[in-house]
Scaffold this active site. Sequence first.
Site, mmCIF file in Angstrom:
data_model
loop_
_atom_site.group_PDB
_atom_site.id
_atom_site.type_symbol
_atom_site.label_atom_id
_atom_site.label_comp_id
_atom_site.label_asym_id
_atom_site.label_seq_id
_atom_site.Cartn_x
_atom_site.Cartn_y
_atom_site.Cartn_z
ATOM 1 N N HIS B 27 0.674 -1.178 0.276
ATOM 2 C CA HIS B 27 -0.284 0.212 0.324
ATOM 3 C C HIS B 27 1.310 1.411 -0.010
ATOM 4 C CE1 HIS B 27 -2.212 -3.291 1.523
ATOM 5 N NE2 HIS B 27 -3.823 -2.835 0.999
ATOM 6 N N HIS B 66 -2.280 -0.926 7.205
ATOM 7 C CA HIS B 66 -1.657 -1.474 5.441
ATOM 8 C C HIS B 66 -0.971 -0.163 5.087
ATOM 9 C CE1 HIS B 66 -5.496 1.369 5.577
ATOM 10 N NE2 HIS B 66 -5.063 1.877 4.895
ATOM 11 N N PRO B 115 -6.188 -4.888 11.036
ATOM 12 C CA PRO B 115 -7.605 -5.413 11.472
ATOM 13 C C PRO B 115 -8.213 -3.968 11.831
ATOM 14 C CG PRO B 115 -6.619 -7.307 11.595
ATOM 15 C CD PRO B 115 -5.681 -6.317 11.723
ATOM 16 N N HIS B 260 -4.000 3.036 -3.540
ATOM 17 C CA HIS B 260 -4.342 2.409 -2.232
ATOM 18 C C HIS B 260 -3.222 1.288 -1.822
ATOM 19 C CE1 HIS B 260 -6.320 0.998 1.287
ATOM 20 N NE2 HIS B 260 -6.348 0.011 1.046
ATOM 21 N N GLU B 414 -18.262 -4.921 24.340
ATOM 22 C CA GLU B 414 -17.405 -6.186 24.491
ATOM 23 C C GLU B 414 -16.177 -5.599 23.021
ATOM 24 O OE1 GLU B 414 -21.069 -6.053 23.933
ATOM 25 O OE2 GLU B 414 -21.150 -6.579 25.124
ATOM 26 N N HIS B 477 -28.700 -15.837 23.941
ATOM 27 C CA HIS B 477 -28.044 -15.554 25.249
ATOM 28 C C HIS B 477 -26.897 -16.609 25.660
ATOM 29 C CE1 HIS B 477 -29.476 -11.473 25.941
ATOM 30 N NE2 HIS B 477 -29.315 -11.476 26.673
#
Lengths: 676, 676
Positions: B27, B66, B115, B260, B414, B477
């Site tokens: 990249h 990246h 990520p 990119h 979470e 749940h």
Amino acid sequence: MSELEQKAINTIRLLAVDAVAAANSGHPGAPLGMAPAAHAVWQTMKFNPKNPKWINRDRFVLSNGHACALLYSLLVLYGYDLSIEDLKQFRQLGSKTPGHPEALDVPGVEVTTGPLGQGISNAVGIALAQKQFAATYNKPDFQISDSNIFVFLGDGCLQEGVASEASSLAGHLKLNNIIAFWDDNHISIDGNTNVAFTEDVLGRYKAYGWNILEVENGNTDVDGITKAIEAAKKSDLPTIIRLPTTIGFGSLAEGTHGVHGAPLKADDIKQLKTKFGFNPEESFVIPKEVTELYNKHVSENQQVENDWNKLFAAYKEKYPTEGAEVERRLSGKLPEGWEKSLPVYTPNDKPVATRKLSEIVLSNVVPVVPEIIGGSADLTGSNLTRTTDMVDFQHPDTKLGDYSGRYIRYGVREHGMGAIMNGIAAFGANYKNYGGTFLNFVSYAAGAVRLSALSHHPVTWVATHDSIGLGEDGPTHQPIETLAHLRAIPNLSVWRPADGNETSAAYKSAIESTSTPHVIALTRQNLPQLEGSSIEVASKGGYTLIKQDKPDVIIAASGSEVAIAVDASKKLSEEGIKANVVSIPDFLTFDKQDQSYQLSVLPDGVPILSVEVMSTFGWSKYSHEQFGLNRFGASGKGPAIYEYFGFTPEGVADKAAKTVQFYKGKDVLSPLNKAF
Amino acid sequence: MSELEQKAINTIRLLAVDAVAAANSGHPGAPLGMAPAAHAVWQTMKFNPKNPKWINRDRFVLSNGHACALLYSLLVLYGYDLSIEDLKQFRQLGSKTPGHPEALDVPGVEVTTGPLGQGISNAVGIALAQKQFAATYNKPDFQISDSNIFVFLGDGCLQEGVASEASSLAGHLKLNNIIAFWDDNHISIDGNTNVAFTEDVLGRYKAYGWNILEVENGNTDVDGITKAIEAAKKSDLPTIIRLPTTIGFGSLAEGTHGVHGAPLKADDIKQLKTKFGFNPEESFVIPKEVTELYNKHVSENQQVENDWNKLFAAYKEKYPTEGAEVERRLSGKLPEGWEKSLPVYTPNDKPVATRKLSEIVLSNVVPVVPEIIGGSADLTGSNLTRTTDMVDFQHPDTKLGDYSGRYIRYGVREHGMGAIMNGIAAFGANYKNYGGTFLNFVSYAAGAVRLSALSHHPVTWVATHDSIGLGEDGPTHQPIETLAHLRAIPNLSVWRPADGNETSAAYKSAIESTSTPHVIALTRQNLPQLEGSSIEVASKGGYTLIKQDKPDVIIAASGSEVAIAVDASKKLSEEGIKANVVSIPDFLTFDKQDQSYQLSVLPDGVPILSVEVMSTFGWSKYSHEQFGLNRFGASGKGPAIYEYFGFTPEGVADKAAKTVQFYKGKDVLSPLNKAF
Ligand SMILES: [Ca+2]
Ligand SMILES: [Ca+2]
């Protein structure tokens, strides 16, 4: 608010309180606080309790699903197929009133909620589908689709990232059919929201491009709520309405988290009933005049549906093509012969990456199946999810597309995409919708994926770059545990096709599915077209690709490793070892075959070696020995990584030879041969 | 900006471009756009390339991972243990320059990114830890901790929900040590961000409670960037700086998504080098004066570290207790004898839910191990994660706690919690940090959990309500696939203790861990204290609880099913069937034992039945027959659900008897006895 309205609201409140008390478990706080809004919203909604799937109904999504006693009470009061007896069985095994609203089990529940943030995101999907449906089929003189989507959400939903993602996209798309109520009660499970949640919620939604409104007092001001709904309906933007309420309104512990998730005490219930003008000794009471009030709304709505039926009948006459298509879609039938558009391949066809084969399938089927819409989480050029003739789904003002567009630019929002896909499926009209991302990042959406499976939404993940074969992007992008995770989810089809015919089979399964979501794992790298594959055999989920008489070993593989197994089998035959090769593109489908077929593929008497370039976890259900990757991957050129980890014909042949050696002279039972 | 600075910036740019070109993959766009900011930031940062883990360094987090060619170029230029040769090996197998920054492999990389959304969220964790460390050990006359955390993030990170969650919490906590730069280049992979991302980003961050700043031109205005950093350092709030840049600045395709994720073309690189005043025929060039410029900053920083070392020496003299504690923590050693505080149990002790046993462990160890901090995602009262003497980590102005507090109110976030936990671990000082939620909702954080494992962050999930035993909350749940998912992640310990001793063993493993994250799955319901359990035997990950001579069958179970297996064994003995019982609280730990031990637990010759009330997926690695739940659960009372699905002593005994019957007369090989 009239006295009757007050009584109706208190009836809702007390039914919810009684249900929780009967269960001795549940959440009375939010129903007590939100009952006025629930009353106001439902009295403006169009719906038919006797035909809960009417396509032009308004939708109600309870994003704070723990408040389901509220929803169940409404369903009882408006005459859905849910009775007081069901309410008395709240949260009991086998009842129609489970602890969180399950769309599958309870008529009138639009989407399954409880896991926070999902409902509001589903609502974005429902709203998107409504816009797409309306733009596709409405005519200037026939508004056959014009419904609104009402949402209740609490502080918890607003903190979840999935809701942020979906809300940002809803703002971008200007989905003005969404009318959301934020139950601003300053309480969450840890107590006052000031311990963790002090952001300016309305400022954030304004930044997303939403219309923001406020009601002064959500506990009492029904007229204010009704006026806010009217204002929201006129907005060009999605609307969020801040509704200050008191959690557990009327309870002795109102305004505290003590009323959130535990039944009210007996004396508290008594004083509440007295305060609300009810007999403290009676439970599950519905005053006659309340029944009449709600019946009146239902019968008015019956007229609304009748009018719509007439409208649609006239539509079919004036626009027979579109009318027939809408009718077909509402019946859940796919276009006759659509499956003929699925491409088929022979071994002479050139090697192609399965992500590219996926693109070819989409290019073929999208034109013939109008209910297919799809998109990608900002990886369109990598996922190959946009066929050349697809138009973007965009607000027409953007000049980038329009609402009849069938391609959704989700942005980098995997979890939001997953929840929105569920909403699109929940809209109805047989939408088959897909979303693209790298297989590894389906994990970001795990919360939505399991709800697809639980709620039977037939959505499809186009999950490319499905292994270490993606190469240089390295361990952060290379799935290891992902297939094990997904295969362990009940009712989720996880396809990993090995070639073009298997890719077509995967899509056939996905598009024909009415209740099972699909993940289709696809390679970045080219794969050969296999001898012996076909849509028909692959549709069994597992089949023998190379079959020899009295094999010494069976090599079972999926996706990109099948061709390697085929080459390994050839290599082994030079060494005098007969290795069958089995391709298992989808565990769930294979598991659904009868045992005699399964045992014909993986019989007693032959040791089985599984080969897949990721975690071996779970493969022992089909094999005695497992060759995989129980570590994270590596950054480098794809073929170099395969070589490095031994996923070559030689490497696989070596493991197979060791397997034969080890099991020589031993009794071998098929792992599918079970005691119970 | 001086000519030298311009040359330095162009050197960074061209090193990145050359690295991508050499790899023919990567990249180049973001490095070209962000090089000026990188230069400006790093020239203000304090750090020592020869001691990259110096505790009081400023941190740099590249959330848009990246763009790592940018980071690697900086590391080379500032003299970290990374060479031009390493840069030439960019994205090659076995190199120190993988395709995304891996904290584990590359000195100077603070956290693993790629990520999207994780880096900025990790940064919130690092910032939180810095505040906690400073508030715990700083003295009015000794600021031994005062570092800043710089973050680069792109449009992708800003769209991810995990980043929204963490950013909202950072605003609430007023973590003013965060200085983030938004690379506002209007481009993401799908093209112009206007296709999906048109929200008002700064408006959103303002709503989160951040300080918002803007630089007019990120491509050229180094002074403006430096001034923004100075302003940010004075803020009481976390700062985000909008930095308009041109992706691929200088390239012929600048400003498009074409730059990119693909190398620049050869002629483009040549014109770029010429434009930047470099020889178009040369690659990987570092002008001497650029080296000198950066060396100067490094030697000034050396003095900064020397001064800090003197400060810390004086601190130790004046505050010997705190000094010794800081020194111990920096050495990575736990307090001597801490493990004596772990509770032990005998069968006479009363039945207790493992979530409650977890609380007892925490109550015992938190006072003696100051590096333990923890929190919950708004489930404190359910997870039982807050010991009575813990103070909340809050900005002191709130009066709800202070920055030395050890209990974190994460809110219903979470995924953000998971990424923040990774950041806390990455800060250093041997922080052992835990976060509580329901086991089922660990899935929301899957993206962060796999990065814990990949990056060796020893964080701990306190995952309560670990099965259908949670009861009424129902299928939304109740975990089914969750343990399979987590167990398939490499380097993740997934404990499911069966009683008090096993709970202590789980925490012993977690707290002593330096490189393996833990999930501890805990029950809502009470479990008896088992005969034969101990911290010592449980610490092997799997062991024989009921051992009989020549058993007919082995029942292997985990957590709440172990006691049921014990009762089933008793029942079976009445029928003349000898059933050993094996408890396997952690697959990863058991897999690390030597094979002879493993085979002593699960030997050849005896059929093995596994019992666990969730997906059987993966259990065939240890067993021949599996009894579990390969469907979603149900809403009802916990015991009723167990009964309904047959998880009772009778139900298990029945399956065990069938197993004995089926394998009678058959050769039985232990599933742990392998061909390779
Ligand atoms: Ca609330
Ligand atoms: Ca960008």
